[in-house]
Design a protein around this motif. Structure first.
Motif, PDB file in Angstrom:
ATOM      1  N   ASP A 102       0.842  -1.198   0.000  1.00 44.63           N
ATOM      2  CA  ASP A 102       0.000   0.000   0.000  1.00 44.63           C
ATOM      3  C   ASP A 102       0.873   1.242   0.000  1.00 44.63           C
ATOM      4  O   ASP A 102       2.034   1.196   0.423  1.00 44.63           O
ATOM      5  CB  ASP A 102      -0.903   0.020   1.227  1.00 44.63           C
ATOM      6  CG  ASP A 102      -2.345   0.342   0.890  1.00 44.63           C
ATOM      7  OD1 ASP A 102      -2.586   1.098  -0.086  1.00 44.63           O
ATOM      8  OD2 ASP A 102      -3.241  -0.166   1.585  1.00 44.63           O
TER       9      ASP A 102
ATOM     10  N   GLU B 211      -5.933   4.647 -13.621  1.00 47.31           N
ATOM     11  CA  GLU B 211      -7.254   4.262 -13.126  1.00 47.31           C
ATOM     12  C   GLU B 211      -7.543   4.904 -11.775  1.00 47.31           C
ATOM     13  O   GLU B 211      -8.680   4.988 -11.356  1.00 47.31           O
ATOM     14  CB  GLU B 211      -7.413   2.730 -13.017  1.00 47.31           C
ATOM     15  CG  GLU B 211      -6.433   2.058 -12.094  1.00 47.31           C
ATOM     16  CD  GLU B 211      -5.127   1.616 -12.746  1.00 47.31           C
ATOM     17  OE1 GLU B 211      -4.388   0.857 -12.113  1.00 47.31           O
ATOM     18  OE2 GLU B 211      -4.841   2.015 -13.889  1.00 47.31           O
ATOM     19  N   ASN B 212      -6.483   5.389 -11.107  1.00 45.39           N
ATOM     20  CA  ASN B 212      -6.642   6.043  -9.805  1.00 45.39           C
ATOM     21  C   ASN B 212      -6.661   7.569  -9.939  1.00 45.39           C
ATOM     22  O   ASN B 212      -6.813   8.254  -8.943  1.00 45.39           O
ATOM     23  CB  ASN B 212      -5.500   5.659  -8.869  1.00 45.39           C
ATOM     24  CG  ASN B 212      -5.486   4.169  -8.606  1.00 45.39           C
ATOM     25  OD1 ASN B 212      -6.512   3.513  -8.648  1.00 45.39           O
ATOM     26  ND2 ASN B 212      -4.318   3.629  -8.364  1.00 45.39           N
TER      27      ASN B 212
ATOM     28  N   ASN C 239      -0.945   4.237 -13.089  1.00 45.47           N
ATOM     29  CA  ASN C 239      -1.927   4.567 -12.045  1.00 45.47           C
ATOM     30  C   ASN C 239      -3.044   5.460 -12.585  1.00 45.47           C
ATOM     31  O   ASN C 239      -3.673   6.177 -11.838  1.00 45.47           O
ATOM     32  CB  ASN C 239      -1.261   5.231 -10.839  1.00 45.47           C
ATOM     33  CG  ASN C 239      -0.270   4.345 -10.135  1.00 45.47           C
ATOM     34  OD1 ASN C 239       0.251   3.397 -10.695  1.00 45.47           O
ATOM     35  ND2 ASN C 239       0.010   4.633  -8.883  1.00 45.47           N
TER      36      ASN C 239
ATOM     37  N   ARG D 217       1.343   1.069 -10.550  1.00 48.16           N
ATOM     38  CA  ARG D 217       0.404   0.057 -11.028  1.00 48.16           C
ATOM     39  C   ARG D 217       0.182   0.214 -12.532  1.00 48.16           C
ATOM     40  O   ARG D 217       0.099   1.331 -13.044  1.00 48.16           O
ATOM     41  CB  ARG D 217      -0.936   0.195 -10.313  1.00 48.16           C
ATOM     42  CG  ARG D 217      -0.878  -0.088  -8.846  1.00 48.16           C
ATOM     43  CD  ARG D 217      -2.280   0.034  -8.240  1.00 48.16           C
ATOM     44  NE  ARG D 217      -2.279  -0.327  -6.838  1.00 48.16           N
ATOM     45  CZ  ARG D 217      -2.134   0.545  -5.851  1.00 48.16           C
ATOM     46  NH1 ARG D 217      -1.964   1.818  -6.111  1.00 48.16           N
ATOM     47  NH2 ARG D 217      -2.151   0.143  -4.604  1.00 48.16           N
ATOM     48  N   HIS D 218       0.089  -0.926 -13.186  1.00 51.65           N
ATOM     49  CA  HIS D 218      -0.333  -0.962 -14.587  1.00 51.65           C
ATOM     50  C   HIS D 218      -1.491  -1.938 -14.647  1.00 51.65           C
ATOM     51  O   HIS D 218      -1.327  -3.114 -14.316  1.00 51.65           O
ATOM     52  CB  HIS D 218       0.808  -1.406 -15.504  1.00 51.65           C
ATOM     53  CG  HIS D 218       0.382  -1.530 -16.921  1.00 51.65           C
ATOM     54  ND1 HIS D 218       0.082  -0.432 -17.691  1.00 51.65           N
ATOM     55  CD2 HIS D 218       0.174  -2.615 -17.701  1.00 51.65           C
ATOM     56  CE1 HIS D 218      -0.270  -0.849 -18.892  1.00 51.65           C
ATOM     57  NE2 HIS D 218      -0.226  -2.163 -18.917  1.00 51.65           N
ATOM     58  N   GLN D 219      -2.649  -1.427 -15.015  1.00 48.72           N
ATOM     59  CA  GLN D 219      -3.879  -2.230 -15.032  1.00 48.72           C
ATOM     60  C   GLN D 219      -4.068  -2.937 -13.692  1.00 48.72           C
ATOM     61  O   GLN D 219      -4.325  -4.133 -13.632  1.00 48.72           O
ATOM     62  CB  GLN D 219      -3.870  -3.211 -16.196  1.00 48.72           C
ATOM     63  CG  GLN D 219      -3.835  -2.517 -17.533  1.00 48.72           C
ATOM     64  CD  GLN D 219      -3.768  -3.459 -18.706  1.00 48.72           C
ATOM     65  OE1 GLN D 219      -3.546  -4.659 -18.562  1.00 48.72           O
ATOM     66  NE2 GLN D 219      -3.944  -2.915 -19.888  1.00 48.72           N
ATOM     67  N   ARG D 220      -3.858  -2.176 -12.625  1.00 47.27           N
ATOM     68  CA  ARG D 220      -4.034  -2.579 -11.230  1.00 47.27           C
ATOM     69  C   ARG D 220      -2.977  -3.568 -10.714  1.00 47.27           C
ATOM     70  O   ARG D 220      -2.970  -3.922  -9.556  1.00 47.27           O
ATOM     71  CB  ARG D 220      -5.440  -3.119 -10.976  1.00 47.27           C
ATOM     72  CG  ARG D 220      -6.517  -2.113 -11.341  1.00 47.27           C
ATOM     73  CD  ARG D 220      -7.775  -2.333 -10.542  1.00 47.27           C
ATOM     74  NE  ARG D 220      -8.836  -1.465 -10.977  1.00 47.27           N
ATOM     75  CZ  ARG D 220      -9.035  -0.217 -10.540  1.00 47.27           C
ATOM     76  NH1 ARG D 220      -8.233   0.304  -9.650  1.00 47.27           N
ATOM     77  NH2 ARG D 220     -10.028   0.510 -10.983  1.00 47.27           N
ATOM     78  N   GLU D 221      -2.059  -3.999 -11.560  1.00 45.68           N
ATOM     79  CA  GLU D 221      -0.975  -4.883 -11.127  1.00 45.68           C
ATOM     80  C   GLU D 221       0.196  -4.024 -10.636  1.00 45.68           C
ATOM     81  O   GLU D 221       0.611  -3.080 -11.309  1.00 45.68           O
ATOM     82  CB  GLU D 221      -0.506  -5.768 -12.281  1.00 45.68           C
ATOM     83  CG  GLU D 221       0.667  -6.655 -11.920  1.00 45.68           C
ATOM     84  CD  GLU D 221       1.225  -7.410 -13.112  1.00 45.68           C
ATOM     85  OE1 GLU D 221       2.317  -7.983 -12.970  1.00 45.68           O
ATOM     86  OE2 GLU D 221       0.589  -7.434 -14.179  1.00 45.68           O
ATOM     87  N   VAL D 222       0.740  -4.359  -9.462  1.00 50.53           N
ATOM     88  CA  VAL D 222       1.880  -3.629  -8.925  1.00 50.53           C
ATOM     89  C   VAL D 222       3.141  -4.051  -9.678  1.00 50.53           C
ATOM     90  O   VAL D 222       3.483  -5.231  -9.715  1.00 50.53           O
ATOM     91  CB  VAL D 222       2.053  -3.889  -7.412  1.00 50.53           C
ATOM     92  CG1 VAL D 222       3.329  -3.236  -6.896  1.00 50.53           C
ATOM     93  CG2 VAL D 222       0.837  -3.381  -6.643  1.00 50.53           C
TER      94      VAL D 222
END
Length: 142
Positions: free
Chosen positions: A67, A139-140, A137, A104-109
């Motif tokens: 996180d 999407e955020n 990031n 993150r890329h497509q929610r993958e760290v």
């Protein structure tokens, strides 16, 4: 997708440009891949001695705990004994202040960026500017 040197350099350069536009104190910026290996780093002229170490601790802490350090700092307020134990267990490779942001890329760290030198809020805003410029990031993004 993996974190490339080119992307990491974009993160660093944009974060530093953002810092200058905000008239921030001199920063240190580090980009780590998902395994905690340094990909790119810069320390501005005038950044104090420990800024690199603190920036790395922010990035490593984000990776290790899964996180952003803003979230970790909030969690640490409610359970200081646990988070002090975590700091000891990981040899101090964690910092509880905003400025450590997962990449993150497509929610993958795929890595983390750590910035130190100004307030945690400013450090984090500079990190986010770098991430967005490199296409991460999104999407955020607000």
């Amino acid at each position: 997708m993996s974190l490339t040197l080119s992307s990491a350099q974009t993160i660093v350069a944009t974060a530093l440009a953002e810092a200058r536009s905000r008239k921030a104190k001199p920063l240190a910026v580090i980009v780590l891949d998902a395994g905690g290996h340094p990909v790119a780093f810069a320390r501005e002229d005038g950044a104090s001695l420990f800024r690199h170490d603190i920036a790395r601790a922010k990035a490593m802490g984000a990776l290790g705990m899964g996180d952003d350090t803003r979230v970790l700092a909030e969690r640490a307020k409610g359970n200081p004994a646990f988070f002090q134990s975590v700091s000891v267990a990981v040899g101090g490779n964690i910092a509880f202040s905003p400025g450590g942001v997962l990449i993150r890329h497509q929610r993958e760290v795929i890595g983390a960026v750590g910035i130190s030198g100004d307030t945690g809020d400013c450090d984090e805003l500079c990190a986010l500017a770098g991430l967005h410029a490199a296409g991460f990031n999104l999407e955020n993004a607000k």
